[in-house]
Design a protein around this motif. Structure first.
Motif, mmCIF file in Angstrom:
data_model
loop_
_atom_site.group_PDB
_atom_site.id
_atom_site.type_symbol
_atom_site.label_atom_id
_atom_site.label_comp_id
_atom_site.label_asym_id
_atom_site.label_seq_id
_atom_site.Cartn_x
_atom_site.Cartn_y
_atom_site.Cartn_z
ATOM 1 N N ILE A 282 9.137 20.263 -9.065
ATOM 2 C CA ILE A 282 7.950 19.448 -8.823
ATOM 3 C C ILE A 282 8.325 18.364 -7.825
ATOM 4 N N THR A 283 7.508 18.166 -6.811
ATOM 5 C CA THR A 283 7.733 17.110 -5.839
ATOM 6 C C THR A 283 6.555 16.137 -5.855
ATOM 7 N N GLN A 284 6.710 15.034 -5.154
ATOM 8 C CA GLN A 284 5.716 13.968 -5.033
ATOM 9 C C GLN A 284 5.717 13.097 -6.300
ATOM 10 N N ASN A 285 5.876 11.796 -6.078
ATOM 11 C CA ASN A 285 5.922 10.872 -7.203
ATOM 12 C C ASN A 285 4.715 10.990 -8.125
ATOM 13 N N ALA A 286 3.520 11.041 -7.556
ATOM 14 C CA ALA A 286 2.320 11.065 -8.385
ATOM 15 C C ALA A 286 2.315 12.272 -9.310
ATOM 16 N N GLY B 47 -2.655 7.568 -5.697
ATOM 17 C CA GLY B 47 -2.979 8.184 -4.415
ATOM 18 C C GLY B 47 -3.023 7.164 -3.296
ATOM 19 N N PHE B 48 -3.560 5.981 -3.578
ATOM 20 C CA PHE B 48 -3.580 4.905 -2.584
ATOM 21 C C PHE B 48 -2.167 4.490 -2.204
ATOM 22 N N LEU B 49 -1.292 4.360 -3.195
ATOM 23 C CA LEU B 49 0.088 3.988 -2.885
ATOM 24 C C LEU B 49 0.745 5.032 -1.997
ATOM 25 N N ALA B 50 0.552 6.296 -2.343
ATOM 26 C CA ALA B 50 1.219 7.378 -1.611
ATOM 27 C C ALA B 50 0.678 7.547 -0.204
ATOM 28 N N SER B 51 -0.633 7.430 -0.050
ATOM 29 C CA SER B 51 -1.249 7.778 1.234
ATOM 30 C C SER B 51 -1.527 6.588 2.136
ATOM 31 N N SER B 52 -1.499 5.380 1.587
ATOM 32 C CA SER B 52 -1.902 4.212 2.365
ATOM 33 C C SER B 52 -0.826 3.129 2.404
ATOM 34 N N HIS C 74 2.378 3.094 1.137
ATOM 35 C CA HIS C 74 3.712 3.588 1.482
ATOM 36 C C HIS C 74 3.862 3.836 2.993
ATOM 37 N N PRO C 75 2.955 4.581 3.620
ATOM 38 C CA PRO C 75 3.111 4.777 5.069
ATOM 39 C C PRO C 75 3.061 3.476 5.853
ATOM 40 N N ALA C 76 2.236 2.529 5.407
ATOM 41 C CA ALA C 76 2.094 1.278 6.152
ATOM 42 C C ALA C 76 3.376 0.449 6.101
ATOM 43 N N ILE C 77 3.925 0.253 4.912
ATOM 44 C CA ILE C 77 5.147 -0.548 4.821
ATOM 45 C C ILE C 77 6.342 0.260 5.323
ATOM 46 N N GLY C 78 6.291 1.566 5.167
ATOM 47 C CA GLY C 78 7.362 2.401 5.697
ATOM 48 C C GLY C 78 7.481 2.306 7.211
ATOM 49 N N TYR D 124 -1.178 -5.776 -15.567
ATOM 50 C CA TYR D 124 -0.735 -4.457 -15.119
ATOM 51 C C TYR D 124 -1.816 -3.834 -14.257
ATOM 52 N N VAL D 125 -1.476 -2.736 -13.617
ATOM 53 C CA VAL D 125 -2.420 -2.089 -12.701
ATOM 54 C C VAL D 125 -3.734 -1.761 -13.397
ATOM 55 N N LEU D 126 -3.646 -1.272 -14.622
ATOM 56 C CA LEU D 126 -4.852 -0.840 -15.326
ATOM 57 C C LEU D 126 -5.388 -1.892 -16.284
ATOM 58 N N GLY D 127 -4.838 -3.092 -16.240
ATOM 59 C CA GLY D 127 -5.339 -4.149 -17.104
ATOM 60 C C GLY D 127 -4.247 -4.744 -17.962
ATOM 61 N N ASP D 128 -4.363 -4.565 -19.281
ATOM 62 C CA ASP D 128 -3.441 -5.192 -20.217
ATOM 63 C C ASP D 128 -2.318 -4.269 -20.682
ATOM 64 N N THR D 129 -2.298 -3.031 -20.205
ATOM 65 C CA THR D 129 -1.351 -2.047 -20.713
ATOM 66 C C THR D 129 -0.510 -1.475 -19.579
ATOM 67 N N PHE D 130 0.789 -1.417 -19.775
ATOM 68 C CA PHE D 130 1.688 -0.809 -18.797
ATOM 69 C C PHE D 130 1.382 0.676 -18.652
ATOM 70 N N SER D 131 1.459 1.156 -17.419
ATOM 71 C CA SER D 131 1.403 2.589 -17.148
ATOM 72 C C SER D 131 2.409 2.897 -16.048
ATOM 73 N N LEU D 132 2.618 4.162 -15.783
ATOM 74 C CA LEU D 132 3.571 4.541 -14.751
ATOM 75 C C LEU D 132 3.118 4.119 -13.360
ATOM 76 N N ALA D 133 1.846 3.795 -13.197
ATOM 77 C CA ALA D 133 1.388 3.242 -11.918
ATOM 78 C C ALA D 133 2.091 1.927 -11.612
ATOM 79 N N ASP D 134 2.442 1.171 -12.648
ATOM 80 C CA ASP D 134 3.160 -0.087 -12.446
ATOM 81 C C ASP D 134 4.574 0.173 -11.931
ATOM 82 N N GLY D 135 5.192 1.232 -12.427
ATOM 83 C CA GLY D 135 6.516 1.593 -11.950
ATOM 84 C C GLY D 135 6.515 2.078 -10.515
ATOM 85 N N TYR D 136 5.397 2.627 -10.085
ATOM 86 C CA TYR D 136 5.257 3.059 -8.693
ATOM 87 C C TYR D 136 5.032 1.852 -7.783
#
Length: 204
Positions: free
Chosen positions: A62-66, A97-102, A104-108, A145-157
């Motif tokens: 499996i590839t791609q972080n998301a 998807g925003f992190l991966a497509s928008s 990441h390329p911008a800061i990269g 956190y990204v989704l409010g009051d609960t940690f998710s893997l989006a925060d790790g991304y």
């Protein structure tokens, strides 16, 4: 057991965080991007795209972080690392998807262009990247956190790109107070600290 191919400090750190947060049975293998190891026949046999991350599983690679984060969350449901309610899950996927497509390329482009950007081209690239961070600061970070009051893997991304910006002196505390607080909060998590230590990275 999962096998994750990583490049310390690169975006693959997000998948590394996912596996550690899940308490998954996994091992890592470093791919040295500076020496071009990602272009060797051995690694291209794992991931023909020649990038990290790549996750070897019993069902193939499996590839791609998301995609990797989604798999980890679904195979470790007891850890509650991603929403299961359809609309919350859609928000989780949209942000990743925003992190991966928008973002990441911008800061990269700012940090990793070869040859390095200079002058007006660099200034324009920085402003574009900062506009992406501004979207997260103003609209996409819903609470602690990204989704409010609960940690998710989006925060790790997200923390990967917050680290890049802070290291580059671009995450100004007055302009991005919420992103800076988020970065500090996520870096304080035991799983994230374990990943940083394993990759030879410091808390910043």
């Amino acid at each position: 057991m999962f096998k994750l191919y990583i490049s310390p400090g690169a975006c693959a750190t997000a998948s590394h965080i996912a596996l550690e947060e899940a308490g998954a049975d996994y091992q890592t293998q470093v791919v040295d991007l500076k020496s071009g190891q990602q272009r060797t026949p051995e690694y291209l046999a794992v991931n023909p795209a020649g990038v990290t991350p790549a996750l070897e599983t019993d069902h193939g690679v499996i590839t791609q972080n998301a995609a990797i984060m989604a798999l980890v969350a679904q195979t470790h449901p007891d850890r509650k690392l991603a929403p299961t309610e359809p609309y919350a899950l859609a928000a989780f996927n949209a942000f990743n998807g925003f992190l991966a497509s928008s973002l990441h390329p911008a800061i990269g482009k700012v940090l990793f262009s070869r040859p390095p950007l200079e002058g007006e081209a660099k200034d324009q690239a920085i402003e574009m990247a900062l506009s992406k961070y501004q979207l997260v600061e103003d609209h996409y970070l819903k609470g602690d956190y990204v989704l409010g009051d609960t940690f998710s893997l989006a925060d790790g991304y997200l923390v990967v790109f917050e680290r890049w910006a802070r290291q580059a002196g671009l995450l100004d505390a007055s302009r991005f107070p919420r992103l800076n607080a988020h970065l500090d909060r996520i870096q304080a998590r035991p799983a994230v600290q374990a990943v940083l230590k394993a990759e030879g990275l410091a808390v910043i």
